[in-house]
Design a protein around this motif. Sequence first.
Motif, PDB file in Angstrom:
ATOM      1  N   LEU A  18       0.818  -1.218   0.000  1.00 43.34           N
ATOM      2  CA  LEU A  18       0.000   0.000   0.000  1.00 43.34           C
ATOM      3  C   LEU A  18       0.846   1.260   0.000  1.00 43.34           C
ATOM      4  O   LEU A  18       0.306   2.364   0.077  1.00 43.34           O
ATOM      5  CB  LEU A  18      -0.932  -0.011   1.213  1.00 43.34           C
ATOM      6  N   ASP A  75      -8.880   3.716  -5.498  1.00 42.27           N
ATOM      7  CA  ASP A  75      -7.812   2.737  -5.693  1.00 42.27           C
ATOM      8  C   ASP A  75      -7.258   2.278  -4.341  1.00 42.27           C
ATOM      9  O   ASP A  75      -7.114   1.076  -4.091  1.00 42.27           O
ATOM     10  CB  ASP A  75      -6.703   3.344  -6.552  1.00 42.27           C
ATOM     11  N   ALA A  77      -8.759   2.506  -1.433  1.00 45.33           N
ATOM     12  CA  ALA A  77      -9.837   1.826  -0.698  1.00 45.33           C
ATOM     13  C   ALA A  77      -9.963   0.370  -1.138  1.00 45.33           C
ATOM     14  O   ALA A  77     -10.147  -0.523  -0.295  1.00 45.33           O
ATOM     15  CB  ALA A  77     -11.157   2.562  -0.914  1.00 45.33           C
ATOM     16  N   LEU A  78      -9.875   0.125  -2.425  1.00 50.02           N
ATOM     17  CA  LEU A  78      -9.984  -1.254  -2.921  1.00 50.02           C
ATOM     18  C   LEU A  78      -8.793  -2.096  -2.474  1.00 50.02           C
ATOM     19  O   LEU A  78      -8.960  -3.244  -2.051  1.00 50.02           O
ATOM     20  CB  LEU A  78     -10.095  -1.263  -4.441  1.00 50.02           C
ATOM     21  N   LYS A  79      -7.613  -1.536  -2.541  1.00 53.23           N
ATOM     22  CA  LYS A  79      -6.415  -2.283  -2.156  1.00 53.23           C
ATOM     23  C   LYS A  79      -6.327  -2.504  -0.653  1.00 53.23           C
ATOM     24  O   LYS A  79      -5.815  -3.528  -0.203  1.00 53.23           O
ATOM     25  CB  LYS A  79      -5.165  -1.586  -2.673  1.00 53.23           C
ATOM     26  N   ALA A  80      -6.824  -1.538   0.132  1.00 52.60           N
ATOM     27  CA  ALA A  80      -6.783  -1.657   1.589  1.00 52.60           C
ATOM     28  C   ALA A  80      -8.046  -2.316   2.141  1.00 52.60           C
ATOM     29  O   ALA A  80      -8.148  -2.511   3.355  1.00 52.60           O
ATOM     30  CB  ALA A  80      -6.593  -0.280   2.222  1.00 52.60           C
ATOM     31  N   ARG A  81      -9.008  -2.607   1.257  1.00 52.78           N
ATOM     32  CA  ARG A  81     -10.267  -3.264   1.632  1.00 52.78           C
ATOM     33  C   ARG A  81     -11.054  -2.483   2.688  1.00 52.78           C
ATOM     34  O   ARG A  81     -11.462  -3.019   3.710  1.00 52.78           O
ATOM     35  CB  ARG A  81     -10.000  -4.687   2.110  1.00 52.78           C
ATOM     36  N   TRP A  82     -11.264  -1.186   2.403  1.00 53.47           N
ATOM     37  CA  TRP A  82     -12.057  -0.355   3.299  1.00 53.47           C
ATOM     38  C   TRP A  82     -13.528  -0.721   3.180  1.00 53.47           C
ATOM     39  O   TRP A  82     -13.979  -1.247   2.171  1.00 53.47           O
ATOM     40  CB  TRP A  82     -11.932   1.115   2.936  1.00 53.47           C
ATOM     41  N   SER A  83     -14.292  -0.318   4.185  1.00 47.05           N
ATOM     42  CA  SER A  83     -15.742  -0.471   4.113  1.00 47.05           C
ATOM     43  C   SER A  83     -16.309   0.593   3.175  1.00 47.05           C
ATOM     44  O   SER A  83     -15.649   1.590   2.873  1.00 47.05           O
ATOM     45  CB  SER A  83     -16.357  -0.301   5.504  1.00 47.05           C
ATOM     46  N   THR A  87     -15.056   4.500   2.840  1.00 43.95           N
ATOM     47  CA  THR A  87     -14.668   4.992   1.521  1.00 43.95           C
ATOM     48  C   THR A  87     -15.444   6.250   1.157  1.00 43.95           C
ATOM     49  O   THR A  87     -14.869   7.244   0.709  1.00 43.95           O
ATOM     50  CB  THR A  87     -14.889   3.902   0.452  1.00 43.95           C
ATOM     51  N   LYS A 116      -8.303  -1.196   8.921  1.00 43.68           N
ATOM     52  CA  LYS A 116      -9.227  -0.828   7.854  1.00 43.68           C
ATOM     53  C   LYS A 116     -10.073   0.351   8.285  1.00 43.68           C
ATOM     54  O   LYS A 116     -10.250   0.614   9.460  1.00 43.68           O
ATOM     55  CB  LYS A 116     -10.145  -2.013   7.515  1.00 43.68           C
TER      56      LYS A 116
END
Length: 117
Positions: A18, A75, A77-83, A87, A116
């Motif tokens: 990240l 980008d 958010a998707l890589k860090a798997r945010w809610s 996001t 997250k």
Amino acid sequence: MVTTESDDTTVAPAPVSLKGPLLRFRVLAYLTGVGLLGLTLAFVLKYAFDAPGMMGWIGVTHGGLYMVYLVVAVDLALKARWSIKGTVAVLLAGTIPFLSFVAERKVTQRVQAGKKL
């Protein structure tokens, strides 16, 4: 998990770095925040002092920066798997003066800690 055909060993997928996405987010959050502060100043100058000179270029500049900020934030958010909620909150931070600076600090701290949103 990925299994190989030759034996039953399991290979874990490589962790997503990240570092690059976070750096891009931080730069765009800062630029978007500065652009929004400039746009706020331009509004004050236009309506309080009848000086619309800055409105044309600063509005377009902030708008362009904000669009890139949205892409970079999604980008990350998707890589860090945010809610979804986290996001959306970060995406909206670029529309309120000073909030993008606060969001940048919070996001940086949480991503570096491995948490997250």
